[in-house]
Scaffold this motif. Structure first.
Motif, PDB file in Angstrom:
ATOM      1  N   ILE A  27       0.934  -1.246   0.079  1.00 42.15           N
ATOM      2  CA  ILE A  27      -0.093   0.001   0.186  1.00 42.15           C
ATOM      3  C   ILE A  27       0.984   1.208   0.019  1.00 42.15           C
ATOM      4  CG2 ILE A  27      -1.901   1.288   1.503  1.00 42.15           C
ATOM      5  CD1 ILE A  27      -2.401  -1.121   2.743  1.00 42.15           C
ATOM      6  N   ILE A  28       0.595   2.127  -0.565  1.00 44.56           N
ATOM      7  CA  ILE A  28       1.240   3.434  -0.617  1.00 44.56           C
ATOM      8  C   ILE A  28       0.659   4.715  -0.090  1.00 44.56           C
ATOM      9  CG2 ILE A  28       2.140   4.982  -1.996  1.00 44.56           C
ATOM     10  CD1 ILE A  28       2.819   3.060  -4.234  1.00 44.56           C
ATOM     11  N   LEU A  29       1.326   5.406   0.707  1.00 44.67           N
ATOM     12  CA  LEU A  29       0.670   6.567   1.447  1.00 44.67           C
ATOM     13  C   LEU A  29       1.697   7.599   0.871  1.00 44.67           C
ATOM     14  CD1 LEU A  29       0.702   7.175   5.441  1.00 44.67           C
ATOM     15  CD2 LEU A  29       1.958   8.628   3.760  1.00 44.67           C
ATOM     16  N   ASP A  30       1.249   8.989   0.589  1.00 42.55           N
ATOM     17  CA  ASP A  30       2.056  10.001   0.281  1.00 42.55           C
ATOM     18  C   ASP A  30       1.001  11.115   0.272  1.00 42.55           C
ATOM     19  OD1 ASP A  30       5.007   9.989  -1.634  1.00 42.55           O
ATOM     20  OD2 ASP A  30       3.845  12.030  -1.341  1.00 42.55           O
ATOM     21  N   ASN A  31       1.764  12.282   0.622  1.00 38.32           N
ATOM     22  CA  ASN A  31       0.877  13.572   0.635  1.00 38.32           C
ATOM     23  C   ASN A  31       1.286  14.173  -0.727  1.00 38.32           C
ATOM     24  OD1 ASN A  31       3.563  14.711   1.085  1.00 38.32           O
ATOM     25  ND2 ASN A  31       2.952  15.757   2.730  1.00 38.32           N
ATOM     26  N   LEU A  32       1.853  13.742  -1.713  1.00 42.45           N
ATOM     27  CA  LEU A  32       2.335  14.208  -3.086  1.00 42.45           C
ATOM     28  C   LEU A  32       2.995  15.733  -2.877  1.00 42.45           C
ATOM     29  CD1 LEU A  32      -0.867  13.437  -5.019  1.00 42.45           C
ATOM     30  CD2 LEU A  32       1.163  11.857  -4.796  1.00 42.45           C
ATOM     31  N   SER A  33       3.539  15.826  -1.696  1.00 45.91           N
ATOM     32  CA  SER A  33       4.154  17.385  -1.396  1.00 45.91           C
ATOM     33  C   SER A  33       5.312  17.279  -2.582  1.00 45.91           C
ATOM     34  CB  SER A  33       4.874  17.477  -0.225  1.00 45.91           C
ATOM     35  OG  SER A  33       5.542  16.372   0.332  1.00 45.91           O
ATOM     36  N   ASN A  34       6.044  15.900  -2.759  1.00 39.21           N
ATOM     37  CA  ASN A  34       7.075  16.155  -3.761  1.00 39.21           C
ATOM     38  C   ASN A  34       7.082  14.870  -4.919  1.00 39.21           C
ATOM     39  OD1 ASN A  34       9.607  17.282  -4.741  1.00 39.21           O
ATOM     40  ND2 ASN A  34      10.865  15.694  -3.689  1.00 39.21           N
ATOM     41  N   SER A  35       5.909  14.465  -5.240  1.00 40.04           N
ATOM     42  CA  SER A  35       5.826  13.584  -6.292  1.00 40.04           C
ATOM     43  C   SER A  35       4.420  13.757  -6.816  1.00 40.04           C
ATOM     44  CB  SER A  35       6.124  12.299  -5.700  1.00 40.04           C
ATOM     45  OG  SER A  35       5.196  11.978  -4.584  1.00 40.04           O
ATOM     46  N   LYS A  36       4.184  12.775  -7.805  1.00 43.69           N
ATOM     47  CA  LYS A  36       2.726  12.843  -8.526  1.00 43.69           C
ATOM     48  C   LYS A  36       2.023  11.691  -8.378  1.00 43.69           C
ATOM     49  CE  LYS A  36       3.872  16.833 -10.805  1.00 43.69           C
ATOM     50  NZ  LYS A  36       4.556  17.528  -9.510  1.00 43.69           N
ATOM     51  N   ALA A  37       0.680  11.966  -8.472  1.00 43.12           N
ATOM     52  CA  ALA A  37       0.019  10.578  -8.372  1.00 43.12           C
ATOM     53  C   ALA A  37       0.014   9.769  -9.778  1.00 43.12           C
ATOM     54  CB  ALA A  37      -1.748  11.126  -8.407  1.00 43.12           C
TER      55      ALA A  37
END
Ligand code: NAD
Ligand code: UFG
Length: 336
Positions: A27-37
């Motif tokens: 499972i991936i968690l990220d707030n996308l502050s430095n990456s793209k969906a």
């Protein structure tokens, strides 16, 4: 089930692909502050499997709880964090809050849901500056900027956690200089704005988006006077996480490993390797030394090889080829 925090980022996305290829559920968690969906789409294109994705911030404890409630998470690979050294000097509290407070909230949630395995993205930066090479895991520690301090503090917190609860299985991975990209060219490093690090900068010069590379100093005590670093292919780094997971899957304990190749290359050697493997010319000029840089950094890889069977496979030319293969077709963001 393995949770990857920061899993849409550069190193996390490559590790996600490797884990899926090993038939692990992730499972991936990220707030996308430095990456793209869209990285999730790329992971699906490469592996044929779409990982479940939560756009969640580590600081949002309710959001974290929801993930642990909805999924049976056995292990966390904790990549999420801010990583720009210069920015950390200007905004230390942002770094302490995001990286350290974020990790505390993650660990509290893990404890609540009885998840006691974690692999942490540390950095060779924890070794400080005046050192005998190669760096072993026992080399003295010391940090010179707030970013490095967050890594050291988190390492120490995880040590304390293991003292308090011996059921924890913890791996601290000290990365050297990750470069390269997945062979497909679909995932790689794509920093916003003007890059700080050498390889993304070289790629932007090769794309003619920046006029020339500044080589920071040619009067160091090295083979040609320019700084020497231990560059490691991100694909090798990803394998290092799979091996680390195997180490703690059925074991408790806390383990620290360097992830590097054990070889150092100077800035001019990297430029030459890039030109040779990609048949492009890199304009550069010699500029003053950059504050905080040291002459030479490279890893001893003995412990990781002996204990988890880690050995980097890729050489510098393959790293340059794969970095360029990704960068040349990838849209740039905000190069000013
Ligand atoms: P990256 O920026 O590409 O990936 C980190 C990801 O974490 C990003 O996608 C970002 O959006 C996410 N993130 C940041 N703060 C978050 C938060 N509060 N909540 C949720 N998501 C958050 O960086 P990377 O190069 O893949 O690095 C991964 C880890 O490895 C980082 O912890 C970094 O400090 C460490 N590291 C990187 C290097 C390097 O040179 N790339 C070297 C040593 C250590
Ligand atoms: N360099 C240049 N010109 C540039 C950028 C870099 O000459 O435009 C030189 C640097 O002086 C250094 C080498 O290229 O000699 C590598 O520099 P990077 O900025 O790519 O990497 P660093 O070794 O300085 O730092 C990196 C990460 C840190 C991490 C450290 C140790 O940025 O976060 O590796 O792993 F802590």
């Amino acid at each position: 089930m393995i949770l990857l925090t920061g899993g849409t980022g550069y190193i996390g996305s490559h590790t996600a692909v490797k884990l899926i290829e090993q038939n692990e559920d992730i499972i991936i968690l990220d707030n996308l502050s430095n990456s793209k969906a869209e990285v999730i789409d790329s992971i699906e294109t490469i592996t044929g499997k779409r990982p479940k994705f939560y756009q969640t911030d580590l600081l949002d404890i309710d959001g974290l709880e929801q993930i642990f409630k909805e999924n049976k998470i056995d292990c966390v690979i904790h990549f999420a964090g801010l990583k720009a050294v210069g920015e950390s000097v200007e905004k230390p509290l942002l770094y302490f809050n995001n990286n350290i407070t974020g990790t505390i909230k993650l660990l509290m949630t893990m404890q609540k849901y009885n998840c006691k395995k974690i692999i942490f993205s540390s950095s060779a930066t924890v070794y400080g500056t005046t050192q005998v090479m190669p760096l072993t895991e026992n080399s003295p520690l010391g940090v010179t900027n707030p970013y490095g301090r967050t890594k050291l503090v988190i390492e120490e917190m995880l040590n304390d956690l293991h003292v308090a609860d011996k059921e924890f299985g913890i791996v601290l991975l000290r990365y050297f200089n990750p470069i390269g990209a997945h062979k497909s060219g679909l995932i790689g490093e794509n920093p916003n704005g003007i890059p700080n690090n050498l390889m993304p900068y070289i790629c932007k010069v090769a794309k003619c988006e920046l006029p020339q590379l500044n080589v920071f100093g040619n009067d160091y005590d090295t083979v040609d006077g320019t700084g020497v670093r231990d560059y490691i292919h991100v694909e090798d780094l990803a394998v290092g996480h799979v091996l680390s997971y195997n180490r703690i899957k059925t074991n408790n304990g806390i383990y620290t490993y360097n992830l590097g190749t054990g070889n150092g290359y100077s800035v001019l050697q990297v430029i030459k390797a890039f030109e040779k493997s990609n048949d492009v010319k890199i304009n550069y000029k010699i500029a003053p030394r950059r504050a905080g840089d040291v002459a030479t950094v490279y890893a001893s890889t003995k412990k990781a090889e002996e204990e988890i069977g880690f050995k980097a496979q890729y050489g510098i030319e393959e790293m340059c080829r794969d970095s360029w293969n990704f960068a040349k077709t990838t849209k740039s963001y905000n190069t000013k």
